[in-house]
Design a protein around this motif. Structure first.
Motif, short mmCIF file in Angstrom:
data_model
loop_
_atom_site.label_atom_id
_atom_site.label_comp_id
_atom_site.label_asym_id
_atom_site.label_seq_id
_atom_site.Cartn_x
_atom_site.Cartn_y
_atom_site.Cartn_z
N ASP A 1 0.82 -1.21 0.00
CA ASP A 1 0.00 0.00 0.00
C ASP A 1 0.85 1.26 0.00
N ALA A 2 2.07 1.16 0.55
CA ALA A 2 2.96 2.32 0.62
C ALA A 2 4.42 1.85 0.57
N VAL A 3 5.27 2.70 -0.01
CA VAL A 3 6.70 2.43 -0.08
C VAL A 3 7.45 3.64 0.44
N LEU A 4 8.44 3.40 1.28
CA LEU A 4 9.32 4.46 1.78
C LEU A 4 10.72 4.21 1.23
N ILE A 5 11.26 5.20 0.52
CA ILE A 5 12.60 5.10 -0.03
C ILE A 5 13.51 6.06 0.74
N THR A 6 14.62 5.56 1.27
CA THR A 6 15.51 6.42 2.05
C THR A 6 16.41 7.28 1.17
N GLU B 1 18.70 7.41 -3.06
CA GLU B 1 18.69 7.09 -4.48
C GLU B 1 19.55 5.91 -4.91
N HIS B 2 20.39 5.37 -4.05
CA HIS B 2 21.31 4.31 -4.48
C HIS B 2 20.55 3.04 -4.85
N ALA B 3 21.07 2.35 -5.85
CA ALA B 3 20.33 1.22 -6.44
C ALA B 3 20.11 0.07 -5.48
N ASP B 4 20.97 -0.08 -4.47
CA ASP B 4 20.74 -1.15 -3.51
C ASP B 4 19.58 -0.83 -2.57
N HIS B 5 19.01 0.39 -2.70
CA HIS B 5 17.86 0.79 -1.90
C HIS B 5 16.61 1.05 -2.73
N ILE B 6 16.77 1.17 -4.03
CA ILE B 6 15.61 1.29 -4.91
C ILE B 6 15.90 0.65 -6.26
N ASP B 7 15.15 -0.39 -6.56
CA ASP B 7 15.15 -0.99 -7.90
C ASP B 7 14.12 -0.20 -8.70
N VAL B 8 14.60 0.76 -9.48
CA VAL B 8 13.70 1.70 -10.15
C VAL B 8 12.69 0.98 -11.04
N ASP B 9 13.14 0.02 -11.81
CA ASP B 9 12.23 -0.68 -12.72
C ASP B 9 11.13 -1.40 -11.95
N PRO C 1 13.00 11.07 -0.95
CA PRO C 1 13.64 12.38 -1.11
C PRO C 1 13.38 12.95 -2.51
N ALA C 2 13.58 14.25 -2.66
CA ALA C 2 13.18 14.96 -3.87
C ALA C 2 13.77 14.38 -5.14
N GLY C 3 15.06 14.04 -5.13
CA GLY C 3 15.69 13.53 -6.33
C GLY C 3 15.09 12.22 -6.80
N VAL C 4 14.81 11.34 -5.85
CA VAL C 4 14.20 10.05 -6.18
C VAL C 4 12.78 10.26 -6.68
N ALA C 5 12.02 11.08 -5.97
CA ALA C 5 10.63 11.33 -6.35
C ALA C 5 10.55 11.91 -7.76
N GLY C 6 11.44 12.85 -8.08
CA GLY C 6 11.43 13.44 -9.41
C GLY C 6 11.76 12.44 -10.50
N GLN C 7 12.73 11.57 -10.25
CA GLN C 7 13.09 10.54 -11.22
C GLN C 7 11.91 9.61 -11.49
N VAL D 1 16.89 10.01 3.94
CA VAL D 1 15.87 10.23 4.96
C VAL D 1 15.63 8.94 5.72
N GLY D 2 15.72 9.00 7.05
CA GLY D 2 15.36 7.87 7.90
C GLY D 2 13.90 7.98 8.29
#
Length: 218
Positions: free
Chosen positions: A38-43, A45-53, A70-76, A124-125
């Motif tokens: 239902d929700a995802v929290l991303i700390t 932008e590094h790939a070991d923390h977000i698999d963008v695909d 964080p803003a950079g991840v959200a914008g991407q 962001v923690g």
């Protein structure tokens, strides 16, 4: 609340039929962790923390899924999943918000230093339901709150064992579990976790190993 660890930094929380996922990265079983979320929290932008695909696919497949980052991840992600843009939320440190029925507070602000020649990115923690704290790639200690369940970055290019132990001592949560451990073999994990277990206990923290797929109630 049920806590399930996936490989490396990915953790899934479940309560009252709702699911929240931290950091489904490319070292983790991201698609499995995101199933029914239902929700995802991303700390960060590094790939070991977000698999963008995998995250973009989940946002496009699940019209109720909301993501906070964080803003950079959200914008991407907005650029890759335009139809889901309104469900992608920017988060900075010092905020409070609801994520699919989970109460979230954010802390920190930047990634730990890896090397002076490697840029420091936003990190962001998140403290969920005044219980579970995921610091991402940092040792930021939440101020003004008591953490009940601490997720401990046990090993990384940016940390050393004394910093890990001091983080556990500083937070003093009753329970702690390892994250950020994909680069460790069993021998290294046992050595590092042994230090955290032994010294953390002196300060009231019970540290317990979790392997990928293990679940506990917190």
């Amino acid at each position: 609340m049920k806590l399930t660890k996936f490989t490396h930094a990915c953790v899934r929380l479940e309560k009252d039929g709702r699911v929240l996922v931290f950091d489904p990265g490319n070292f983790s079983e991201a698609e499995h962790a995101l199933a029914g979320a239902d929700a995802v929290l991303i700390t960060h932008e590094h790939a070991d923390h977000i698999d963008v695909d995998a995250v973009v696919a989940a946002l496009l497949d699940n019209s109720s899924l909301r993501l906070f980052a964080p803003a950079g991840v959200a914008g991407q992600l907005r650029g890759k999943a335009d139809s889901a843009a309104e469900r992608i939320h920017t988060v900075a440190a010092g905020e409070e918000f609801d994520a699919a029925g989970f109460a979230v507070k954010s802390f920190g602000g930047q990634h730990a230093l890896i090397h002076p020649q490697i840029p420091v990115v936003a990190n962001v923690g998140y403290l969920v339901d005044s219980n579970v704290y995921h610091p991402g790639d940092s040792f930021a200690i939440p101020d003004g709150v008591a953490v009940q369940t601490l997720l401990v970055p046990i090993h990384a290019p940016w940390n050393k064992v004394s910093e890990v132990v001091d983080f556990v001592i500083g937070v003093r949560a009753p329970k702690a579990f390892p994250i950020h451990d994909a680069l460790l073999n069993p021998t290294g994990a046992g050595m590092l976790e042994g230090h955290v277990t032994r010294i953390g206990a002196r300060y009231g923290t019970e540290f317990r190993h979790l392997s990928s797929g293990d679940s506990v109630e917190v």
